[in-house]
Design an enzyme around this catalytic site. Structure first.
Site, PDB file in Angstrom:
ATOM      1  N   CYS A  17     -12.403  -3.953  28.320  1.00  0.00           N
ATOM      2  CA  CYS A  17     -11.651  -5.193  28.116  1.00  0.00           C
ATOM      3  C   CYS A  17     -10.985  -5.726  29.377  1.00  0.00           C
ATOM      4  O   CYS A  17     -10.156  -5.048  29.999  1.00  0.00           O
ATOM      5  CB  CYS A  17     -10.579  -4.962  27.052  1.00  0.00           C
ATOM      6  SG  CYS A  17      -9.659  -6.474  26.697  1.00  0.00           S
ATOM      7  N   CYS A  65      -8.129 -15.349  10.047  1.00  0.00           N
ATOM      8  CA  CYS A  65      -8.343 -13.961  10.460  1.00  0.00           C
ATOM      9  C   CYS A  65      -7.466 -13.702  11.676  1.00  0.00           C
ATOM     10  O   CYS A  65      -7.314 -14.580  12.527  1.00  0.00           O
ATOM     11  CB  CYS A  65      -9.821 -13.750  10.805  1.00  0.00           C
ATOM     12  SG  CYS A  65     -10.190 -12.085  11.401  1.00  0.00           S
ATOM     13  N   ARG A  96     -21.859  -9.781  11.864  1.00  0.00           N
ATOM     14  CA  ARG A  96     -21.602 -10.858  12.831  1.00  0.00           C
ATOM     15  C   ARG A  96     -22.104 -10.513  14.217  1.00  0.00           C
ATOM     16  O   ARG A  96     -21.785  -9.473  14.782  1.00  0.00           O
ATOM     17  CB  ARG A  96     -20.100 -11.145  12.902  1.00  0.00           C
ATOM     18  CG  ARG A  96     -19.787 -12.188  13.964  1.00  0.00           C
ATOM     19  CD  ARG A  96     -18.351 -12.599  13.940  1.00  0.00           C
ATOM     20  NE  ARG A  96     -17.998 -13.120  12.642  1.00  0.00           N
ATOM     21  CZ  ARG A  96     -16.776 -13.064  12.111  1.00  0.00           C
ATOM     22  NH1 ARG A  96     -15.808 -12.508  12.778  1.00  0.00           N
ATOM     23  NH2 ARG A  96     -16.549 -13.588  10.937  1.00  0.00           N
ATOM     24  N   CYS A 150      -2.385  -6.708  28.453  1.00  0.00           N
ATOM     25  CA  CYS A 150      -2.278  -5.769  27.323  1.00  0.00           C
ATOM     26  C   CYS A 150      -2.014  -4.352  27.825  1.00  0.00           C
ATOM     27  O   CYS A 150      -2.609  -3.892  28.790  1.00  0.00           O
ATOM     28  CB  CYS A 150      -3.562  -5.798  26.498  1.00  0.00           C
ATOM     29  SG  CYS A 150      -3.495  -4.731  25.055  1.00  0.00           S
ATOM     30  N   CYS A 154     -10.240 -17.480  13.660  1.00  0.00           N
ATOM     31  CA  CYS A 154      -9.742 -16.160  14.038  1.00  0.00           C
ATOM     32  C   CYS A 154      -8.793 -16.296  15.222  1.00  0.00           C
ATOM     33  O   CYS A 154      -9.112 -16.980  16.195  1.00  0.00           O
ATOM     34  CB  CYS A 154     -10.897 -15.251  14.437  1.00  0.00           C
ATOM     35  SG  CYS A 154     -12.230 -15.226  13.241  1.00  0.00           S
ATOM     36  N   CYS A 174     -12.309  -7.207   8.820  1.00  0.00           N
ATOM     37  CA  CYS A 174     -13.347  -7.538   9.784  1.00  0.00           C
ATOM     38  C   CYS A 174     -13.327  -6.373  10.761  1.00  0.00           C
ATOM     39  O   CYS A 174     -12.350  -6.190  11.493  1.00  0.00           O
ATOM     40  CB  CYS A 174     -12.986  -8.853  10.475  1.00  0.00           C
ATOM     41  SG  CYS A 174     -14.108  -9.271  11.824  1.00  0.00           S
ATOM     42  N   CYS A 205      -8.402  -0.181  27.023  1.00  0.00           N
ATOM     43  CA  CYS A 205      -9.795  -0.213  26.555  1.00  0.00           C
ATOM     44  C   CYS A 205     -10.735  -0.495  27.745  1.00  0.00           C
ATOM     45  O   CYS A 205     -10.575  -1.510  28.434  1.00  0.00           O
ATOM     46  CB  CYS A 205      -9.962  -1.288  25.487  1.00  0.00           C
ATOM     47  SG  CYS A 205      -8.718  -1.171  24.181  1.00  0.00           S
TER      48      CYS A 205
HETATM   49  S1  SF4 Z   1      -9.367  -4.758  23.492  1.00  0.00           S
HETATM   50 FE1  SF4 Z   1      -8.171  -5.582  25.201  1.00  0.00          FE
HETATM   51  S2  SF4 Z   1      -6.620  -6.852  24.230  1.00  0.00           S
HETATM   52 FE2  SF4 Z   1      -7.442  -5.497  22.637  1.00  0.00          FE
HETATM   53  S3  SF4 Z   1      -6.140  -3.686  22.627  1.00  0.00           S
HETATM   54 FE3  SF4 Z   1      -7.819  -3.228  24.050  1.00  0.00          FE
HETATM   55  S4  SF4 Z   1      -7.042  -3.848  26.087  1.00  0.00           S
HETATM   56 FE4  SF4 Z   1      -5.723  -4.816  24.542  1.00  0.00          FE
END
Ligand code: SF4
Length: 330
Positions: free
Chosen positions: A77, A145, A277, A70, A114, A205, A74
């Site tokens: 993540c 979802c 949740r 991605c 989901c 959600c 984040c």
């Molecule tokens: S949480 Fe992970 S998968 Fe979702 S946008 Fe952020 S880096 Fe990408």
């Protein structure tokens, strides 16, 4: 905490009466967090009972239909291409494989399926592939979802027309903590996509993650933001950080488990009719902490499959816990 301070927090009835025209302030939510634990849980349990069967839990299954690589960064993540957490990027799963997973989830007792994709947002080709997948899962009689990232104009309408019921898009954390965690988008980008999803008739959600080094006040800020939406999310996932090696948050200080329970209780009290949740992080929680979360008003879990790339307690452990607590599936 004095009696008069406690009175500052509006009752659920008052909140309904206000028709959410007034913001639920951070100070009001913070006052909840600062109640003695037993008082807070008692109050949350009362709100839970007034709005739901307290012994029934909704179960959702989450499938990662496109994992890793991605472009967002984040800090929590392992799927971000910016971090070296050992998650291999995959292509989007084909329709038959997703439908087979949805059928298995339904057979295992899930009522909602989901689908998550590790994108900043879907492009036109992604959307073209998503539409028949959503149509097929919807056709199985499951609620659907999707969590596909930021949406452009018109994309929410396309997803809704395909049969998508819910759009998952978390606000992650308190606005002023956002830039400490994510640098490739900002808090307002999230709100913009949530508005688009709502505008297209999708249910929301939307929740956040705690245990990311935020203060209690910031946890209260996260809950206040969610509870103050013009229409609060129907489903509020409260995630506990899973500190994955190779991500920037790997070494963050651990959150007191009771503080997590307090966050659940504050969500329940301020969003009385939403599903709260218990989401990522259940694997590290003891059965006892999970039981406290259910008492504090959590009434939805992810069940039976992998929670994106982090582990989810095995179905058998959930079955045993439900049986020990006399809980049943909604
Ligand atoms: S949480 Fe992970 S998968 Fe979702 S946008 Fe952020 S880096 Fe990408």
């Amino acid at each position: 905490m004095t009696h008069s301070t406690i009175q500052l927090v509006r009752s659920p009835k008052q909140i309904d009466a206000d028709k959410r025209s007034a913001r639920i302030t951070r100070a009001e939510v913070l006052a909840l967090f600062e109640l003695p634990f037993n008082d807070l849980l008692f109050r949350a349990a009362q709100v839970h009972r007034a709005n739901f069967d307290p012994n029934a839990i909704q179960r959702s299954t989450l499938l990662s239909i496109k994992t890793g690589g991605c472009e967002e960064d984040c800090g929590y993540c392992p799927q971000s291409a910016h971090h070296d957490a050992g998650v291999e990027a995959t292509k989007m799963m084909d329709k038959d494989a997703v439908v087979a997973a949805a059928q298995a989830a339904k057979a295992a007792g899930a009522s909602r399926f989901c689908m998550g994709a590790a994108w900043r947002g879907p492009n036109a080709r992604d959307l073209e592939k998503l539409v028949p997948i959503i149509e097929a899962v919807h056709g199985l009689g499951l609620e659907t979802c999707g969590t596909f990232g930021l949406l452009d104009e018109g994309q929410a309408e396309t997803l809704r027309a395909a049969g998508l019921d819910y759009y998952n898009h978390n606000i992650d954390t308190a606005p002023e903590h956002y830039a400490d965690i994510i640098h490739t988008r900002n808090f307002d980008d999230r709100i913009d996509t949530l508005d688009k999803a709502r505008g297209a008739g999708l249910k929301l959600c939307c929740g956040g993650i705690v245990g990311m080094g935020e203060s209690r006040e910031q946890r209260a800020g996260l809950i206040a933001e969610l509870a103050s939406m013009a229409e609060p999310p129907e489903s509020v996932p409260i995630n506990h950080l899973v500190a994955v090696e190779g991500t920037p948050l790997a070494g963050v200080d651990k959150l007191d488990p009771f503080e997590f329970v307090r966050t659940i209780a504050a969500a329940r009290i301020t969003m009385p009719t939403s599903f709260v949740r218990l989401s990522a992080g259940r694997t590290q929680m003891s059965d006892e902490i999970q039981a406290l979360c259910f008492f504090a008003g959590a009434n939805s879990i992810f069940y039976g499959d992998k929670l994106l790339t982090t582990g989810n307690p095995e179905s058998e452990r959930d079955e045993a816990l439900f049986s020990r607590l006399g809980l049943r599936t909604m």
